[in-house]
Design a protein around this motif. Structure first.
Motif, PDB file in Angstrom:
ATOM      1  N   LEU A  30       0.729  -1.226  -0.105  1.00 34.75           N
ATOM      2  CA  LEU A  30       0.065  -0.087  -0.060  1.00 34.75           C
ATOM      3  C   LEU A  30       0.858   1.353   0.117  1.00 34.75           C
ATOM      4  CD1 LEU A  30      -2.781  -1.183   2.443  1.00 34.75           C
ATOM      5  CD2 LEU A  30      -2.795  -1.037  -0.026  1.00 34.75           C
ATOM      6  N   GLU A  31       1.561   1.424  -1.074  1.00 33.80           N
ATOM      7  CA  GLU A  31       2.293   2.807  -1.253  1.00 33.80           C
ATOM      8  C   GLU A  31       1.362   3.755  -1.405  1.00 33.80           C
ATOM      9  OE1 GLU A  31       4.525   2.027  -4.817  1.00 33.80           O
ATOM     10  OE2 GLU A  31       4.975   0.006  -3.966  1.00 33.80           O
ATOM     11  N   PRO A  32       1.420   5.054  -0.551  1.00 33.62           N
ATOM     12  CA  PRO A  32       0.447   6.219  -0.234  1.00 33.62           C
ATOM     13  C   PRO A  32       0.388   6.802  -1.680  1.00 33.62           C
ATOM     14  CG  PRO A  32       1.987   6.007   1.550  1.00 33.62           C
ATOM     15  CD  PRO A  32       2.561   5.101   0.804  1.00 33.62           C
ATOM     16  N   LYS A  33       1.487   7.023  -2.415  1.00 31.81           N
ATOM     17  CA  LYS A  33       1.369   7.727  -3.728  1.00 31.81           C
ATOM     18  C   LYS A  33       0.325   6.963  -4.714  1.00 31.81           C
ATOM     19  CE  LYS A  33       3.720   9.954  -7.369  1.00 31.81           C
ATOM     20  NZ  LYS A  33       5.191  10.396  -7.912  1.00 31.81           N
ATOM     21  N   ALA A  34       0.678   5.612  -4.791  1.00 26.01           N
ATOM     22  CA  ALA A  34      -0.174   4.898  -5.722  1.00 26.01           C
ATOM     23  C   ALA A  34      -1.609   4.409  -5.226  1.00 26.01           C
ATOM     24  CB  ALA A  34       0.508   3.212  -5.602  1.00 26.01           C
ATOM     25  N   VAL A  35      -1.672   4.588  -3.837  1.00 31.22           N
ATOM     26  CA  VAL A  35      -3.046   4.355  -3.518  1.00 31.22           C
ATOM     27  C   VAL A  35      -3.806   5.595  -3.806  1.00 31.22           C
ATOM     28  CG1 VAL A  35      -4.399   4.301  -1.342  1.00 31.22           C
ATOM     29  CG2 VAL A  35      -2.490   2.996  -1.521  1.00 31.22           C
ATOM     30  N   LYS A  36      -3.198   6.751  -3.515  1.00 32.64           N
ATOM     31  CA  LYS A  36      -4.044   8.069  -3.941  1.00 32.64           C
ATOM     32  C   LYS A  36      -4.365   8.162  -5.287  1.00 32.64           C
ATOM     33  CE  LYS A  36      -3.899  13.044  -3.548  1.00 32.64           C
ATOM     34  NZ  LYS A  36      -4.519  13.245  -5.024  1.00 32.64           N
ATOM     35  N   GLY A  37      -3.283   7.785  -6.271  1.00 31.12           N
ATOM     36  CA  GLY A  37      -3.631   7.721  -7.576  1.00 31.12           C
ATOM     37  C   GLY A  37      -4.711   6.708  -8.236  1.00 31.12           C
ATOM     38  N   PHE A  38      -4.804   5.740  -7.392  1.00 30.02           N
ATOM     39  CA  PHE A  38      -5.873   4.778  -7.754  1.00 30.02           C
ATOM     40  C   PHE A  38      -7.162   5.305  -7.543  1.00 30.02           C
ATOM     41  CE2 PHE A  38      -8.384   1.032  -6.697  1.00 30.02           C
ATOM     42  CZ  PHE A  38      -8.477   0.464  -7.926  1.00 30.02           C
ATOM     43  N   LEU A  39      -7.290   5.787  -6.203  1.00 29.15           N
ATOM     44  CA  LEU A  39      -8.700   6.022  -5.689  1.00 29.15           C
ATOM     45  C   LEU A  39      -9.103   7.441  -6.497  1.00 29.15           C
ATOM     46  CD1 LEU A  39      -8.130   6.024  -1.808  1.00 29.15           C
ATOM     47  CD2 LEU A  39      -9.264   4.259  -3.180  1.00 29.15           C
ATOM     48  N   ASP A  40      -8.158   8.221  -7.009  1.00 29.02           N
ATOM     49  CA  ASP A  40      -8.503   9.184  -7.892  1.00 29.02           C
ATOM     50  C   ASP A  40      -9.261   8.794  -9.309  1.00 29.02           C
ATOM     51  OD1 ASP A  40      -7.613  11.121  -6.088  1.00 29.02           O
ATOM     52  OD2 ASP A  40      -5.572  11.524  -7.320  1.00 29.02           O
ATOM     53  N   LEU A  41      -9.027   7.633  -9.538  1.00 21.61           N
ATOM     54  CA  LEU A  41      -9.545   6.755 -10.706  1.00 21.61           C
ATOM     55  C   LEU A  41     -11.122   6.494 -10.477  1.00 21.61           C
ATOM     56  CD1 LEU A  41      -6.950   4.641 -12.015  1.00 21.61           C
ATOM     57  CD2 LEU A  41      -7.219   7.025 -12.740  1.00 21.61           C
ATOM     58  N   LEU A  42     -11.501   6.469  -9.246  1.00 22.74           N
ATOM     59  CA  LEU A  42     -12.910   5.701  -8.963  1.00 22.74           C
ATOM     60  C   LEU A  42     -13.898   6.889  -8.917  1.00 22.74           C
ATOM     61  CD1 LEU A  42     -11.533   3.463  -6.082  1.00 22.74           C
ATOM     62  CD2 LEU A  42     -11.825   3.175  -8.441  1.00 22.74           C
ATOM     63  N   GLY A  43     -15.213   6.413  -9.300  1.00 25.86           N
ATOM     64  CA  GLY A  43     -16.354   7.031  -8.999  1.00 25.86           C
ATOM     65  C   GLY A  43     -17.550   6.079  -8.599  1.00 25.86           C
ATOM     66  N   TYR A  44     -18.480   6.519  -8.424  1.00 24.30           N
ATOM     67  CA  TYR A  44     -19.575   5.734  -7.956  1.00 24.30           C
ATOM     68  C   TYR A  44     -20.846   6.260  -8.260  1.00 24.30           C
ATOM     69  CZ  TYR A  44     -22.827   2.996  -5.107  1.00 24.30           C
ATOM     70  OH  TYR A  44     -23.700   1.969  -4.468  1.00 24.30           O
ATOM     71  N   ILE A  45     -22.008   5.404  -8.749  1.00 25.53           N
ATOM     72  CA  ILE A  45     -23.278   5.752  -9.250  1.00 25.53           C
ATOM     73  C   ILE A  45     -24.236   4.538  -8.623  1.00 25.53           C
ATOM     74  CG2 ILE A  45     -25.021   5.881 -11.087  1.00 25.53           C
ATOM     75  CD1 ILE A  45     -22.689   6.808 -12.927  1.00 25.53           C
ATOM     76  N   ALA A  46     -25.202   5.370  -7.852  1.00 25.05           N
ATOM     77  CA  ALA A  46     -26.304   4.309  -7.294  1.00 25.05           C
ATOM     78  C   ALA A  46     -27.241   4.120  -8.436  1.00 25.05           C
ATOM     79  CB  ALA A  46     -26.980   5.101  -6.122  1.00 25.05           C
ATOM     80  N   VAL A  47     -27.285   2.563  -8.615  1.00 20.97           N
ATOM     81  CA  VAL A  47     -28.112   2.051  -9.818  1.00 20.97           C
ATOM     82  C   VAL A  47     -28.990   1.026  -9.167  1.00 20.97           C
ATOM     83  CG1 VAL A  47     -27.989   0.744 -11.934  1.00 20.97           C
ATOM     84  CG2 VAL A  47     -26.222   2.679 -11.539  1.00 20.97           C
ATOM     85  N   ASP A  48     -30.169   1.156  -9.891  1.00 20.11           N
ATOM     86  CA  ASP A  48     -31.221   0.127  -9.574  1.00 20.11           C
ATOM     87  C   ASP A  48     -31.368  -0.927 -10.805  1.00 20.11           C
ATOM     88  OD1 ASP A  48     -33.293  -1.679  -9.003  1.00 20.11           O
ATOM     89  OD2 ASP A  48     -34.753  -0.090  -8.640  1.00 20.11           O
ATOM     90  N   ALA A  49     -30.602  -2.148 -10.426  1.00 18.09           N
ATOM     91  CA  ALA A  49     -30.482  -2.962 -11.604  1.00 18.09           C
ATOM     92  C   ALA A  49     -31.689  -3.425 -12.371  1.00 18.09           C
ATOM     93  CB  ALA A  49     -29.788  -4.358 -11.155  1.00 18.09           C
ATOM     94  N   THR A  50     -32.798  -3.375 -11.622  1.00 20.13           N
ATOM     95  CA  THR A  50     -34.184  -3.993 -12.238  1.00 20.13           C
ATOM     96  C   THR A  50     -35.153  -2.688 -12.396  1.00 20.13           C
ATOM     97  OG1 THR A  50     -35.120  -4.414  -9.955  1.00 20.13           O
ATOM     98  CG2 THR A  50     -33.958  -5.954 -11.286  1.00 20.13           C
ATOM     99  N   GLY A  51     -34.565  -1.324 -11.993  1.00 14.89           N
ATOM    100  CA  GLY A  51     -35.569  -0.093 -12.108  1.00 14.89           C
ATOM    101  C   GLY A  51     -34.853   0.832 -13.270  1.00 14.89           C
ATOM    102  N   LYS A  52     -35.247   2.045 -13.103  1.00 13.84           N
ATOM    103  CA  LYS A  52     -34.846   3.236 -13.845  1.00 13.84           C
ATOM    104  C   LYS A  52     -33.870   4.126 -13.172  1.00 13.84           C
ATOM    105  CE  LYS A  52     -39.524   3.614 -15.607  1.00 13.84           C
ATOM    106  NZ  LYS A  52     -40.625   4.612 -15.747  1.00 13.84           N
TER     107      LYS A  52
END
Length: 484
Positions: A76-98
């Motif tokens: 867990l290299e701090p610089k690498a961890v931060k760089g990886f986390l910066d690639l991430l995003g999130y969306i709440a999705v309903d798989a069977t809805g809209k």
């Protein structure tokens, strides 16, 4: 020896089920390792999608906790961890809805590789595929990754394949089996087809039998509800062990090409003979050493589901006619131990005295816990006293051969995910492979159901039912000892 890390093209990866156990334990830590090792170029986007209410920062904190839990602190290299986390995003999705689908469509980019990992139950595969198509999220070259189980039987596998085929071409569907991503499994193909030493001997004329063992020390606690509807036959034999059998028994493909390799694997499955009842041993573990029994783990006191299978199978083709393949897998076994053993025949005539200790050669391919291979050969025991023969292993344990680099050998999941991004389907199952495997498996399970077959009980921490040993002994053979 310096490992070569080849960067992939820029990509968008959406992980449906991005807050689930598989994502936390395997997918996200594996992606971090690929980022840390320089395999991800600039312009990569990884989006977690699930029903949980996170924003981007909340998901990054969630992933940071997962990395800390499932990776060694030294990685867990701090610089690498931060760089990886910066690639991430999130969306709440309903798989069977809209909900969430319009936002997800807005996140996807043109001109980069698009991949969608279905880290969810199979019941949601169709809904996800339909919505990716309906909202025009997945482009013409997009790839979807689906986890097993690929159906519950032949009928459901055909239905699942048909559902996915409505929205994606077969070349876009990656059915992932993490066993095929293991370093040793891939090395099996290199050993067979990259060395003149083995391939001429790889046939019934020289090989006495083959053993494939996948033994686990854990029970089914925590997933008893799923496992009790599946059992060892569906959960392990129909996919993992079947794939290992294919790699051992397949004919040399014309080239190392996805369809060429999978064509040969399919021929193996179609050549499998029906298995006679007396060549199958079913078992179910009972309580022992403070561990609960299977029926306690499954919360079903009347369960007839097997947690152990041992079987002898034959192939109806020229290469393997008369050479048996012994398959064995089980829960709550003596040791966590997965290997393939190729036992060669004894020399047709020995020039030495009978008591010199000469025996047959054996190629052992270890999948876990210590990945590697060794070949047992017979030599003269050093020293005076006449011609005394002993068996010694020519050992290639990855940890010994590669030193520190062995700890950096990519995990199966991270290797396979990178293959998805490259568009390489060699180590993924094709739809017709899955259906052929079920076509062979279904009659066996159907016969158990018709007879109301009861699995034999075996002690937790053992090698399985005594009848599994007898299965080999009556052929004058024996299983290799389980060792951790």
């Amino acid at each position: 020896m310096v490992s070569r890390v080849i960067p992939v093209d820029p990509f968008d990866l959406v992980i449906f089920g991005g807050t689930g156990d598989l994502a936390r334990r395997k997918i996200l830590p594996g992606l971090y390792r690929r980022f840390r090792d320089g395999q991800m170029p600039e312009g990569v986007s990884i989006v977690g999608a699930a029903r949980s209410e996170f924003d981007d920062d909340g998901y990054r904190a969630f992933v940071a906790e997962a990395l800390a839990e499932f990776l060694p602190k030294a990685k867990l290299e701090p610089k690498a961890v931060k760089g990886f986390l910066d690639l991430l995003g999130y969306i709440a999705v309903d798989a069977t809805g809209k909900d969430g689908w319009a936002e997800l469509a807005g996140r996807m980019r043109k001109g980069v590789v698009q991949a969608f990992y279905f880290s969810v139950g199979p019941s949601l595969f169709g809904a996800l595929a339909e919505r990716l198509h309906k909202h025009k999220i997945a482009g013409a070259d997009a790839r979807i990754v689906v986890e097993k189980p690929f159906g519950h039987d032949l009928e459901s596998a055909k239905a699942l394949n048909a559902t996915l085929a409505k929205h994606f071409h077969e070349t876009q569907i990656y059915r992932i089996d993490h066993y095929l991503g293991k370093e040793t499994v891939q090395n099996l193909m290199a050993v067979r087809f990259g060395n003149m030493l083995f391939e001429p001997l790889w046939k019934n004329q020289y090989i006495d039998h083959v053993q494939i063992t996948v033994a686990e020390t854990v029970g089914v606690g925590g997933r008893g509800a799923y496992y009790d509807k599946s059992g060892a036959m569906r959960d392990m034999v129909q996919n993992h062990l079947m794939q290992l059998l294919c790699l051992i028994a397949m004919e040399p493909p014309s080239k190392f090409d996805p369809d060429a390799v999978r064509d040969e694997k399919l021929k193996v499955i179609r050549a499998l003979k029906p298995v006679e009842h007396e060549h199958i041993v079913r078992g179910q573990y009972r309580a022992g050493d403070g561990t609960p029994s299977y029926v306690e783990d499954a919360e079903n006191p009347d369960s007839l589901t097997e947690s152990f299978i041992a079987m002898k199978v034959h192939l109806a083709n020229w290469r393997w006619n008369g050479t048996p393949f012994y398959l064995r897998t089980g829960k709550r076994m003596k040791a966590r131990h997965s290997e393939i053993v190729v036992r060669f025949k004894e020399p047709p005539h020995s020039i030495f005295e009978e008591d010199t200790g000469q025996s047959a050669n054996e190629l052992r391919i270890r999948l876990q816990p210590n990945e590697g291979m060794d070949l047992t050969v017979t030599i003269k025991e050093p020293g005076p006293g006449g011609m005394r023969l002993i068996d010694v292993p020519l050992d290639m344990t990855f940890a010994d051969a590669l030193g520190e680099e062995a700890s950096d050998v990519p995990d199966a999941y991270e290797r396979l995910i990178m293959d998805v991004i490259r568009g390489n389907q060699t180590l993924f199952m094709r739809g017709d492979e899955v259906e052929a495997a079920w076509a062979w498996t279904d009659p066996i399970i159907g016969e158990w159901t018709e007879r109301e077959d009861r699995p034999l009980r075996y002690d937790a921490g053992s090698t399985g039912p005594e009848e599994a040993l007898i299965l080999m002994h009556r052929d004058g053979r024996r299983w290799r000892e389980l060792s951790s």
